[in-house]
Design an enzyme around this catalytic site. Sequence first.
Site, PDB file in Angstrom:
ATOM      1  CE  LYS A 126       0.113   7.372  -5.920  1.00  0.00           C
ATOM      2  NZ  LYS A 126       0.353   7.453  -7.342  1.00  0.00           N
ATOM      3  CE1 TYR A 182       4.872   3.742  -7.881  1.00  0.00           C
ATOM      4  CE2 TYR A 182       6.623   5.111  -6.979  1.00  0.00           C
ATOM      5  CZ  TYR A 182       5.615   4.911  -7.893  1.00  0.00           C
ATOM      6  OH  TYR A 182       5.354   5.873  -8.819  1.00  0.00           O
ATOM      7  NE  ARG A 221      16.057  25.900   0.365  1.00  0.00           N
ATOM      8  CZ  ARG A 221      17.108  26.699   0.114  1.00  0.00           C
ATOM      9  NH1 ARG A 221      17.261  27.237  -1.071  1.00  0.00           N
ATOM     10  NH2 ARG A 221      18.007  26.960   1.041  1.00  0.00           N
ATOM     11  CG  ASP A 259       4.723   3.917   0.462  1.00  0.00           C
ATOM     12  OD1 ASP A 259       3.523   4.186   0.644  1.00  0.00           O
ATOM     13  OD2 ASP A 259       5.361   4.301  -0.540  1.00  0.00           O
TER      14      ASP A 259
HETATM   15  C1  LIG Z   1       2.846   3.022  -2.773  1.00  0.00           C
HETATM   16  C2  LIG Z   1       3.372   4.215  -3.496  1.00  0.00           C
HETATM   17  N1  LIG Z   1       4.360   4.931  -2.945  1.00  0.00           N
HETATM   18  C3  LIG Z   1       4.884   6.010  -3.555  1.00  0.00           C
HETATM   19  C4  LIG Z   1       4.393   6.422  -4.775  1.00  0.00           C
HETATM   20  C5  LIG Z   1       5.006   7.609  -5.438  1.00  0.00           C
HETATM   21  O1  LIG Z   1       4.168   8.716  -5.335  1.00  0.00           O
HETATM   22  P1  LIG Z   1       4.348   9.957  -6.323  1.00  0.00           P
HETATM   23  O2  LIG Z   1       3.702   9.560  -7.598  1.00  0.00           O
HETATM   24  O3  LIG Z   1       3.661  11.060  -5.630  1.00  0.00           O
HETATM   25  O4  LIG Z   1       5.798  10.192  -6.487  1.00  0.00           O
HETATM   26  C6  LIG Z   1       3.366   5.729  -5.387  1.00  0.00           C
HETATM   27  C7  LIG Z   1       2.836   6.148  -6.694  1.00  0.00           C
HETATM   28  O5  LIG Z   1       2.136   5.436  -7.380  1.00  0.00           O
HETATM   29  C8  LIG Z   1       2.834   4.589  -4.728  1.00  0.00           C
HETATM   30  O6  LIG Z   1       1.871   3.851  -5.281  1.00  0.00           O
END
Ligand SMILES: Cc1ncc(COP(=O)(O)O)c(C=O)c1O
Length: 386
Positions: free
Chosen positions: A199, A102, A49, A174
């Site tokens: 992404k 988000y 881990r 973010d």
């Molecule tokens: C700006 C943003 N942050 C976080 C996430 C979450 O990512 P994950 O799908 O890998 O959990 C997303 C997913 O669309 C996102 O657009």
Amino acid sequence: MKNATKFAHIGRPKIGVGTSVNPPIVRASTLLFDKADDLYNGGHRIYGRHGSPVHDALSEAFCALENGAGATLTPSGLSANTLSILANIKAGDHILVTDSSYGPIRNFCNTQLTKFGVEIEYYPPGIGAGISALIRDNTSCILLESPGSLSMEIQDLPAIVKRAKQHKITTIVDNTWSAGLVYAPLDMGADVVVHAATKFFSGHSDVLFGAVVSRTKSMANKVAKTAAAFGNSTSPDDAYQILRGFRTVVTRFEQQEKSAISLAEWLQSHAKVSKIVHPAFASHPNHDLWQRDFTGSSCLFSIVLKPCAESEVLALLDRLEIFAKGFSFGGFESLVIHCDPQLNRDHDPKFGGPLVRIACGLEDIDDMKNDWRQALTDLILLKSGA
Ligand SMILES: Cc1ncc(COP(=O)(O)O)c(C=O)c1O
């Protein structure tokens, strides 16, 4: 060294005889020791881990990307966000969250943090220095996403960071939209940057992954300790795929950014589109902030259609052939969503028509435009919007 060069080389093994290009995938839950002293006193990694060579290489890449002091890898972008919050709060705290954040992060705050008596307050993303008025004695964190990944508001990060620092509040950003390539929140004084590596770094829409990158060693240790306490771990196979994505991310990102600008320019003059919501365009309400703080844009932007029925928006999405309906961006394939059903806000952004989000992939730009041309042709506007 420029990013494209840096990421082609970072975290690779020292070349000897027949060295593999990338670190090998080491799969192990149990790590074995021939001497008890090494197990108990060696200061080594003692359990699966705790990571593997490919995890170390990937952490190094994320630190280089964001100019960070340490990175913790997580199983998804959402878990990177939740981890960075959990590492910085305690029961009874008050946190400020951008209203444009988000949706699933909002869900985490509203359904989980509230169980521990944490109070959540959503602030309008345009607040800037006005954040001072919302800060309380027990405010511990400010959670930013810039731009908001549906409605594209750019925040005045330096103004918010300045007020946060005066009150010893942690700022978490973010940075998924920019892939860390055109926006550097840690260099502007933010404490933590979060990535949904799912992404751009996956780039192929087949791996879920996240990273939390901290500006200081002490913050990095705090995040790492919280991750360990929660049993956070990621598979070496997934980490390998994300490291592989680093090798090509600059080229993919720049191509997708270029396509998004070109498609947005084309859509801007379409009779059925009311406006483009893209921070690199002069018409964007926060274009000045984007010009000041960013060095480029991304594959993701939104458009506002002239007023039409909800069923017409869905029919438009169905007519698109290259732009598939799907909740993501940064992969090789173009995607589209209707944002209105998800715009769950305390402060209504008011677009005056249906908001549609477009993620440009790596297809040819002429084919992208042709797809939108044919799909928009049959869009029926309300009489007042025609
Ligand atoms: C700006 C943003 N942050 C976080 C996430 C979450 O990512 P994950 O799908 O890998 O959990 C997303 C997913 O669309 C996102 O657009």
